[in-house]
Design a protein around this motif. Sequence first.
Motif, PDB file in Angstrom:
ATOM      1  N   HIS A 164      -8.935 133.461  12.386  1.00 14.51           N
ATOM      2  CA  HIS A 164      -7.578 133.948  12.614  1.00 14.51           C
ATOM      3  C   HIS A 164      -6.795 133.002  13.516  1.00 14.51           C
ATOM      4  O   HIS A 164      -5.575 132.892  13.387  1.00 14.51           O
ATOM      5  CB  HIS A 164      -7.606 135.350  13.225  1.00 14.51           C
ATOM      6  N   ARG A 174       3.955 133.197   9.921  1.00 12.45           N
ATOM      7  CA  ARG A 174       3.975 134.394  10.737  1.00 12.45           C
ATOM      8  C   ARG A 174       5.300 135.139  10.603  1.00 12.45           C
ATOM      9  O   ARG A 174       5.339 136.360  10.540  1.00 12.45           O
ATOM     10  CB  ARG A 174       3.705 134.060  12.197  1.00 12.45           C
ATOM     11  N   ASN A 179       4.300 140.138  13.100  1.00 14.29           N
ATOM     12  CA  ASN A 179       3.201 139.958  14.038  1.00 14.29           C
ATOM     13  C   ASN A 179       1.999 140.775  13.602  1.00 14.29           C
ATOM     14  O   ASN A 179       2.126 141.831  12.994  1.00 14.29           O
ATOM     15  CB  ASN A 179       3.641 140.377  15.439  1.00 14.29           C
ATOM     16  N   ALA A 180       0.802 140.303  13.957  1.00 11.19           N
ATOM     17  CA  ALA A 180      -0.427 140.989  13.570  1.00 11.19           C
ATOM     18  C   ALA A 180      -0.916 141.903  14.686  1.00 11.19           C
ATOM     19  O   ALA A 180      -0.763 141.601  15.865  1.00 11.19           O
ATOM     20  CB  ALA A 180      -1.516 139.969  13.228  1.00 11.19           C
ATOM     21  N   ASN A 211       1.203 138.190  18.647  1.00 11.75           N
ATOM     22  CA  ASN A 211       0.298 139.214  18.140  1.00 11.75           C
ATOM     23  C   ASN A 211      -0.002 140.260  19.208  1.00 11.75           C
ATOM     24  O   ASN A 211       0.217 140.032  20.396  1.00 11.75           O
ATOM     25  CB  ASN A 211      -1.015 138.568  17.680  1.00 11.75           C
TER      26      ASN A 211
END
Length: 271
Positions: A164, A174, A179-180, A211
């Motif tokens: 990742h 992204r 955002n993750a 993130n």
Amino acid sequence: EAVGEVVRIDQSSLSKTPRSNPALLTGAWEDFRKAFAATEEATSAGMTAGTFSFNAGDGRCDHCQGLGYEQVEMQFLSDLYLPCPICEGRRFKPEVLAIQLDGCSIDELLKMEVGVALERFAGYPSIVQKLEPVQRVGLGYLPLGHPLNQLSGGESQRLKLVRHLGKVGAKSTRSSRGNALILIDEPTTGLHRHDIANLLGVFQELVEDGNSLVVVEHHPDILTAADWLVEMGPGAGSAGGQVVAEGRPRDVAEGKTESAPFLREAFAALD
């Protein structure tokens, strides 16, 4: 709506066969193959980057097809993998093994630890960029060719984190997905305290890249570094399941929950 994807990084295995390894996972293997193919000896012999692949091409051992092992199927047990009797686990044909990159054969490279490879091939920026995150999460001791199906749960988890990390800095990618939200379960398993400090640096890099991290953890170094702490309790197992405290770690440390004394001790050491 601000969350583009949810990424769960658990301790399940990354692979069920010994063909995958850290070099392949990080993408560094392609750079190594190109570097081997660019040597004078390989060029004069008509070898290409494909010659140095153990998953395809005519440079791999014909008997084991570049696996380095023979698979023995077991009816009631897990399959066995025995060293190939022809290449003796070296994966490639003799003429390929004779090619040297900075004094190193491709078999020696696969047996080399990530940390050693970073020093040995410091003059190859692309390779360093891809392998350095493995070192940063405390896995610098892994050989480049170590089968992923033989990793512990904690090692598999940290390699997933490395995968990742490859997305960090990819602004265009992204921005298109948002955002993750990254969920991580007990990432400090088996780690030395020095490696935990490196892991925290990786976490911070992910956060600074936009993130959000939710980390299930008990180690005080992780707890004190959190932005927000949620403590579950009051007991373990069926005696738990309730939120007994939440807030900034220093605020939780002033409470009367089970973790409060340990947090106070950890902050006293920091102060």
